[in-house]
Write a protein that holds these residues in place. Structure first.
Motif, PDB file in Angstrom:
ATOM      1  N   ARG A  46       0.820  -1.251   0.066  1.00  0.00           N
ATOM      2  CA  ARG A  46       0.008  -0.030   0.034  1.00  0.00           C
ATOM      3  C   ARG A  46       0.896   1.212   0.052  1.00  0.00           C
ATOM      4  NH1 ARG A  46      -5.297  -1.908   1.065  1.00  0.00           N
ATOM      5  NH2 ARG A  46      -5.081  -3.780   2.437  1.00  0.00           N
ATOM      6  N   HIS A  47       2.147   1.154  -0.364  1.00  0.00           N
ATOM      7  CA  HIS A  47       3.092   2.240  -0.250  1.00  0.00           C
ATOM      8  C   HIS A  47       2.866   2.781  -1.704  1.00  0.00           C
ATOM      9  CE1 HIS A  47       6.755   4.443   0.038  1.00  0.00           C
ATOM     10  NE2 HIS A  47       7.482   3.592   0.746  1.00  0.00           N
ATOM     11  N   TYR A  48       3.242   4.301  -1.701  1.00  0.00           N
ATOM     12  CA  TYR A  48       2.938   4.875  -2.937  1.00  0.00           C
ATOM     13  C   TYR A  48       4.004   4.708  -4.036  1.00  0.00           C
ATOM     14  CZ  TYR A  48       2.481   8.880  -5.956  1.00  0.00           C
ATOM     15  OH  TYR A  48       2.284   9.786  -7.061  1.00  0.00           O
ATOM     16  N   SER A  49       5.326   4.264  -3.497  1.00  0.00           N
ATOM     17  CA  SER A  49       6.354   3.794  -4.466  1.00  0.00           C
ATOM     18  C   SER A  49       6.143   2.527  -4.930  1.00  0.00           C
ATOM     19  CB  SER A  49       7.754   3.748  -3.385  1.00  0.00           C
ATOM     20  OG  SER A  49       7.984   4.879  -2.797  1.00  0.00           O
ATOM     21  N   PHE A  50       5.320   1.708  -4.250  1.00  0.00           N
ATOM     22  CA  PHE A  50       5.131   0.477  -4.987  1.00  0.00           C
ATOM     23  C   PHE A  50       4.178   0.440  -6.251  1.00  0.00           C
ATOM     24  CE2 PHE A  50       2.352  -3.398  -5.173  1.00  0.00           C
ATOM     25  CZ  PHE A  50       3.170  -4.418  -5.245  1.00  0.00           C
ATOM     26  N   TRP A  51       3.509   1.481  -6.144  1.00  0.00           N
ATOM     27  CA  TRP A  51       2.410   1.558  -7.330  1.00  0.00           C
ATOM     28  C   TRP A  51       3.062   2.505  -8.130  1.00  0.00           C
ATOM     29  CZ3 TRP A  51      -0.975  -2.006  -7.948  1.00  0.00           C
ATOM     30  CH2 TRP A  51      -1.367  -2.760  -6.945  1.00  0.00           C
ATOM     31  N   LYS A  52       4.050   3.106  -7.785  1.00  0.00           N
ATOM     32  CA  LYS A  52       4.870   3.934  -8.969  1.00  0.00           C
ATOM     33  C   LYS A  52       5.273   2.979  -9.768  1.00  0.00           C
ATOM     34  CE  LYS A  52       7.330   8.167  -8.570  1.00  0.00           C
ATOM     35  NZ  LYS A  52       8.020   9.133  -7.721  1.00  0.00           N
ATOM     36  N   LYS A  53       5.709   1.663  -9.361  1.00  0.00           N
ATOM     37  CA  LYS A  53       6.494   0.937 -10.083  1.00  0.00           C
ATOM     38  C   LYS A  53       5.380   0.090 -10.925  1.00  0.00           C
ATOM     39  CE  LYS A  53       9.042  -2.708 -11.270  1.00  0.00           C
ATOM     40  NZ  LYS A  53       9.806  -2.710 -12.410  1.00  0.00           N
ATOM     41  N   ASN A  54       4.228  -0.296 -10.033  1.00  0.00           N
ATOM     42  CA  ASN A  54       3.496  -1.629 -10.492  1.00  0.00           C
ATOM     43  C   ASN A  54       2.029  -0.887 -11.207  1.00  0.00           C
ATOM     44  OD1 ASN A  54       5.008  -4.083  -9.963  1.00  0.00           O
ATOM     45  ND2 ASN A  54       4.823  -3.109  -7.933  1.00  0.00           N
ATOM     46  N   TYR A  55       1.877   0.279 -11.186  1.00  0.00           N
ATOM     47  CA  TYR A  55       0.426   0.790 -11.581  1.00  0.00           C
ATOM     48  C   TYR A  55       0.368   0.435 -13.097  1.00  0.00           C
ATOM     49  CZ  TYR A  55      -3.728   3.699 -11.799  1.00  0.00           C
ATOM     50  OH  TYR A  55      -5.136   4.053 -11.793  1.00  0.00           O
ATOM     51  N   ASP A  56       1.369   0.744 -13.921  1.00  0.00           N
ATOM     52  CA  ASP A  56       1.438   0.567 -15.333  1.00  0.00           C
ATOM     53  C   ASP A  56       1.017  -1.054 -15.461  1.00  0.00           C
ATOM     54  OD1 ASP A  56       1.365   3.043 -16.020  1.00  0.00           O
ATOM     55  OD2 ASP A  56       3.399   3.115 -16.460  1.00  0.00           O
ATOM     56  N   LEU A  57       1.748  -1.892 -14.694  1.00  0.00           N
ATOM     57  CA  LEU A  57       1.655  -3.215 -15.008  1.00  0.00           C
ATOM     58  C   LEU A  57       0.061  -3.532 -14.406  1.00  0.00           C
ATOM     59  CD1 LEU A  57       3.451  -5.785 -15.457  1.00  0.00           C
ATOM     60  CD2 LEU A  57       3.476  -6.057 -12.895  1.00  0.00           C
ATOM     61  N   LEU A  58      -0.382  -3.078 -13.481  1.00  0.00           N
ATOM     62  CA  LEU A  58      -1.761  -3.497 -13.168  1.00  0.00           C
ATOM     63  C   LEU A  58      -2.656  -3.069 -14.303  1.00  0.00           C
ATOM     64  CD1 LEU A  58      -3.623  -4.398 -10.613  1.00  0.00           C
ATOM     65  CD2 LEU A  58      -4.055  -2.026 -10.260  1.00  0.00           C
ATOM     66  N   LYS A  59      -2.522  -1.807 -14.972  1.00  0.00           N
ATOM     67  CA  LYS A  59      -3.317  -1.434 -15.793  1.00  0.00           C
ATOM     68  C   LYS A  59      -3.195  -2.396 -17.181  1.00  0.00           C
ATOM     69  CE  LYS A  59      -3.045   3.630 -15.346  1.00  0.00           C
ATOM     70  NZ  LYS A  59      -2.285   4.818 -15.885  1.00  0.00           N
ATOM     71  N   GLU A  60      -2.160  -2.925 -17.184  1.00  0.00           N
ATOM     72  CA  GLU A  60      -1.814  -4.003 -18.418  1.00  0.00           C
ATOM     73  C   GLU A  60      -2.809  -4.989 -18.135  1.00  0.00           C
ATOM     74  OE1 GLU A  60       2.037  -5.572 -19.592  1.00  0.00           O
ATOM     75  OE2 GLU A  60       2.754  -3.425 -19.221  1.00  0.00           O
ATOM     76  N   TYR A  61      -2.879  -5.754 -16.833  1.00  0.00           N
ATOM     77  CA  TYR A  61      -3.580  -6.805 -16.661  1.00  0.00           C
ATOM     78  C   TYR A  61      -4.886  -6.538 -16.798  1.00  0.00           C
ATOM     79  CZ  TYR A  61       0.628  -9.893 -16.144  1.00  0.00           C
ATOM     80  OH  TYR A  61       1.806 -10.231 -16.270  1.00  0.00           O
TER      81      TYR A  61
END
Lengths: 504, 504
Positions: free
Chosen positions: A309-324
């Motif tokens: 739930r860290h902001y940095s985690f989603w900075k890395k993974n938000y695009d990946l989530l969007k892809e899926y």
């Protein structure tokens, strides 16, 4: 002389190894029952469980075990460290089981299984009176057991010690008191803030198969070893360590709320990293396990909250989530997404609670249990007290006991003293994080890069590898240089939620 | 007196139940190892297997077991039928295990596991000489065991009896002789016929997921109970009955040859129907199992060949197969499809053989084993004899020992006497079919309607429900009114292949 002891030591370790083998077989059977075992075979499988559990129980309380304990305890100096700690674990188990008269233990086991099924019905019907006599009996019997086992200071300490060795009412009163005092006003100020978060986009359809693929990516990022594990689907997510080379994770997919699977997987993944990285030297002993419920929970909550739930985690993974995903986030900025997944809202149900309000759910249960075992509360008064506390701490009131005092399974199984571990784990996690960033000052950057391995390695070096070789509070002290300190969690929550809700 | 016996009987049954519980746990562990257990956990899992297997072995040869056998055998009249048969099974096992000196047995177990790994390498390198000393040792030890166990008539009978109680060299010489005499010329006339079947369309891409769905449909049609089973994927298909309420099937998917999965699933489904329909009265005893390898194989082969490769079956299911496939059969008539899946071609590898040539592969192995244990053959001569027989019976010649005498795992594990069961099962199936159609004269029509339940019920009534309560040859006699008769299989093969190849 020493030769003779060596021989007994070897025999003892072989004996223990056999018990562990039965437990591993049981672990696999339980995993199988929850991941798709055919229904019609369950009754006979229960027989198998019964046989193997009885073997383990008998071995843990046998005369042979007694003589190992006696002989080896008087020769401690000649034993390896592993043998010494194994002996302590076996002695603890032996004492717990032996001090209760066999007849009473049997009565208790029958009561437990009856109470669980009555509780299930009572919960469905929101009928506390139906469950009350069983709960009264469970509390009464547990009180008697405390007399058999003995207690130091507060009677409730004996129960706490079963789940979190060394943690006492004195400790909990202090840290839970602090937590409550600080969190309650924060929860209130969020409720009264005019910040309303947009969250609708969270609930669009996200296909199960895609959620699974994303979950696998994240587990990989965390450093979960797939050669020593697998991911399956279950109704209730869990992780189970059969041995360090076989630690399985399960998750649940809700196609209308991807958070269930993602945060569930990360949480269980945290548990699994612990079990995968226990030293292989401990295999075949009872030390090859997490040291306590609370330390275990510190690992799962650390990954769920301080990573997932860290902001940095989603900075890395938000695009990946969007892809899926199927486009549900296309119009949503990272900031809005981050705030949405960190929404806090006082609610009635513990297992659905957010990071901020969760500890209050635990504190309520703690206060009630403590009251019960110190004869300050009676079972019949629980619904009233429960509801009052929810209103007072969280500002919400159950409409019925099903969503109130009957919501959790724990009490129906006689698990008193277990709840505090959840909040302890959370406090441990925050305190450990504080220690970790001294070694990994670039923590945020590591998370942002998806480079989570140094975090895993840090935990392995400081916690995982020891298994049960170190007690929870010793680990905390050794790693952080401090006793348990609630302030780390409080500070974290203040900073995070001030930010999410842009308070002040 | 009778009261005392009743008590011992109950104790004995509890004792046996416990052994069965261990076996069920072992069964689950084996299933798990083959369906996706994480690699790194396998070593420790082997320890667990070792412990549980040792428990079972010790219980089967304990003094306690000995005294049950002695006491109850002398009071047979007072025992239930189930106890009597259970006692016989336990006595057989006790005698087998007890008659071998412990030291020799241990040496044998070590040799077995060594030989298996040497065989694997030898097969890969086609190097018979590498494997030879191990095989020689295995044969020599087995010969010594036969001396310990004793034998009636032919020495090889003792080995046969372990897999197919009651079946002897005298019986096999006769039926295998007949088979060989009749099948060899049929195989030759097909080889010389100018009928060449079109089969290319079989090998187009058929997605795995679709193969799985079709396989599930067929299992359902067969009457496989999914509340008491599940279908998984493995490298080698198998069925395993943990208890009648939990009988699992696995299959293998080859995206370029759908037949692997379809016929594999049907075959294993046949085994599974047997195990699912054993009387639940037998749960917790060693009788809750197929009565022999051969009868088990009769069930799998019946479904594979007499149902799955039957013209009527595809009259029902060809359209369904087309639906799941990606168009590979669109231009293929039912008749051409039927002939293609029944193509017969002499080949070198047993497990890839078709219905017609398969028995010849078995007969070759039978003749060799019989020769070995009657001192008519020596291990060093096996490659030569193997190749000669393949040329003589099948008209093909291995290019190396990897595709010849080294192809099967069985001998490396010391499993001598096992091979004949495969061909026996096939003969049983044909003979049973002949009896079945007296009760179900509309057999072809049932298959054509996909109404396979009466077939399953017939098998349940005549075979499945008995488990090990009846011996294989007694079942055959009771159901068909005859001794084993090879002519049913011969007639079936002649009729079928004359038709497929339009001979005469």
């Amino acid at each position: 002389m020493s030769e003779a002891v060596k021989l007994v030591e070897k025999e003892f370790l072989d004996y223990v190894k056999k018990m562990e083998a039965y437990k591993e077989a049981l672990g696999l059977i339980y995993w199988d029952l929850r991941t798709g075992a055919p229904k019609q075979g369950v009754e006979q499988r229960s027989e198998v469980i019964g046989m193997l559990s009885t073997d383990v129980f008998k071995m843990s309380t046998s005369e042979e075990m007694e003589s190992y304990i006696t002989e080896l305890s008087s020769n401690e100096l000649n034993l390896s460290e592993i043998t010494k700690k194994t002996l302590l674990e076996c002695k603890k188990e032996y004492d717990l089981n032996k001090k209760i008269p066999a007849e009473e233990y049997k009565e208790y086991v029958i009561l437990q299984s009856k109470a669980e099924s009555v509780w299930e019905e009572a919960k469905a019907k929101s009928d506390f009176e139906m469950f009350r006599p069983y709960l009264e009996k469970l509390v009464a019997m547990t009180k008697r057991f405390i007399q058999y086992w003995g207690f130091e200071g507060n009677k409730y300490n004996t129960l706490l010690d079963m789940y979190e060795p060394g943690v006492t009412v004195e400790v909990l009163d202090q840290v839970f008191g602090q937590l409550r005092e600080k969190i309650v006003p924060l929860v209130h100020s969020i409720s009264q803030s005019d910040q309303k978060l947009e969250t609708n986009f969270l609930f669009e359809r996200f296909p199960k198969e895609k959620q699974r693929e994303f979950s696998l990516e994240i587990l990989k990022q965390m450093g979960y070893n797939f050669n020593a594990g697998r991911l399956d689907e279950t109704v209730h997510p869990f992780a189970t360590g059969l041995n360090p080379g076989d630690v399985r994770v399960t998750t649940k997919y809700d196609e209308n709320d991807f958070r269930t699977a993602v945060f569930g997987t990360i949480h269980e993944g945290g548990h699994a990293l612990y079990e995968q990285n226990i030293s292989t030297d401990l295999i075949g002993t009872p030390l090859c396990d997490g040291t306590s419920m609370g330390i275990h929970e510190s690992q799962s909550l650390f990954y769920e909250n301080f990573v997932g739930r860290h902001y940095s985690f989603w900075k890395k993974n938000y695009d990946l989530l969007k892809e899926y995903s199927e486009g549900q986030f296309d119009q949503v900025s990272l900031d809005d997404f981050y705030r949405a997944i960190n929404e806090s809202k006082p609610s009635l149900i513990r297992i659905e609670a957010d990071e901020l309000t969760y500890p209050l759910h635990i504190i309520i249960r703690y206060e009630i249990e403590k009251g019960l075992f110190n004869d300050e509360l009676e079972v019949k008064d629980l619904p009233k007290i429960w509801n009052e506390k929810y209103e007072q701490y969280l500002g919400v009131k159950p409409e019925n006991d099903g969503q109130g005092v009957l919501q959790d399974v724990h009490w129906s199984g006689g698990s008193f003293g277990y709840f505090p571990s959840y909040a302890l784990g959370y406090m441990y996690a925050a305190q450990l994080k504080n220690a970790m960033i001294k070694d990994l000052p670039n923590y945020d950057q590591l998370v942002e890069e998806g480079n989570l391995l140094p975090i895993k390695e840090w935990f392995t070096d400081h916690i995982h590898k020891y298994g049960k070789m170190k007690k929870p509070l010793d680990i905390l002290k050794d790693v952080t240089g401090e006793e348990l300190n609630a302030n780390y969690l409080i500070d974290y929550l203040y900073e995070k939620y001030s930010n999410v809700y842009q308070l002040k």
